[in-house]
Design an enzyme around this catalytic site. Structure first.
Site, PDB file in Angstrom:
ATOM      1  N   HIS A 134       0.831  -1.202   0.000  1.00  0.00           N
ATOM      2  CA  HIS A 134       0.000   0.000   0.000  1.00  0.00           C
ATOM      3  C   HIS A 134       0.869   1.256   0.000  1.00  0.00           C
ATOM      4  CE1 HIS A 134      -3.247  -2.742   1.253  1.00  0.00           C
ATOM      5  NE2 HIS A 134      -4.076  -1.816   0.818  1.00  0.00           N
ATOM      6  N   LYS A 138      -0.829   4.837   4.469  1.00  0.00           N
ATOM      7  CA  LYS A 138      -1.674   3.870   5.181  1.00  0.00           C
ATOM      8  C   LYS A 138      -1.056   3.549   6.532  1.00  0.00           C
ATOM      9  CE  LYS A 138      -4.168  -0.481   4.675  1.00  0.00           C
ATOM     10  NZ  LYS A 138      -5.444   0.140   5.093  1.00  0.00           N
TER      11      LYS A 138
END
Length: 248
Positions: A134, A138
């Protein structure tokens, strides 16, 4: 339908965009970290969609349940409180649907991974591991989707009993451990991959999100589903409940 959105971050903005472009839904209100959230904050709403952070979600939960408006939650990082949240939802007589990922593509991927893990269970030559990648913004890792995948693998493959998130120094992984790796790099929306390996083959099952719209559209779709069943069948739901009914 009229929606109240809690959270005005990237996902909240994407959900708002999906609703505004739908032509049939509208936003009743958007609550952010400056809002004082009470049960009255949700008056006039048919559903609440929550994309905040752990602490904000847990803090706002009593007001959301007190309002009696069905709640769809995409906020992650509170799995250690899930039994408590389930109990509170049931006691309140309201409805809440939680998913770490509302993308229909991801949920089809998860079911594919679960079936693959079940199929290799009788064959000792096959091992399995999982990774996720990600963007650097995040906060939680491994992702809620990766942990959900890991739980699904453990549920059907008795050779894997525990989840290992990180390996340190010269520690070796054991045969009954499922490694779940996490990478934070660049601006990747979300990539999840299951690796199945033997001396003779490698099987790779992967899902790569192209944008956030899939997550947002799925959240709106499940909110419609939850609102339709809320009065007759209140309770705590997951994406599995939604998919099981859609695929029946």
């Amino acid at each position: 339908m009229k929606f109240t959105l809690t959270g005005s971050g990237r996902m909240g903005q994407q959900v708002a965009d999906v609703i505004n472009r739908s032509g049939i839904h509208e936003i009743a209100s958007i609550l952010d970290d400056r809002s004082v959230v009470t049960a009255e904050s949700f008056l006039g709403s048919d559903a609440i969609i929550d994309f905040t952070v752990r602490d904000a979600f847990l803090q706002n939960l009593p007001a959301m349940l007190q309002s009696g408006v069905p709640v769809v939650v995409g906020t992650t990082g509170w799995d250690d409180q899930i039994e408590s949240v389930k109990r509170r939802v049931i006691e309140s007589g309201s409805s809440l649907l939680y998913s770490a990922n509302f993308s229909l593509g991801v949920n089809i991927f998860l079911r594919t991974v679960r079936e693959a893990a079940r199929l290799i269970a009788p064959f000792d030559q096959f091992d399995i591991a999982f990774t996720e990648h990600h963007h650097t913004g995040k906060a939680d890792f491994p992702s809620g989707t990766a942990l959900r995948a890991a739980e699904m693998i453990l549920s059907v493959n008795p050779r894997k009993r525990t989840i290992v998130r990180e390996l340190f120094d010269d520690r070796k992984i054991t045969a009954d451990e499922l490694q779940v790796g996490a990478l934070r790099l660049g601006s990747v929306f979300g990539k999840h991959t299951a690796y199945i390996d033997s001396e003779m083959d490698e099987i790779v099952i992967s899902h790569n999100a192209k944008n956030r719209e899939g997550f947002a559209s799925g959240a709106v779709q499940t909110a419609k589903w939850l609102a339709a069943r809320h009065t007759a069948s209140p309770g705590f739901y997951t994406m599995d409940d939604f998919l099981n009914e859609m695929l029946a």
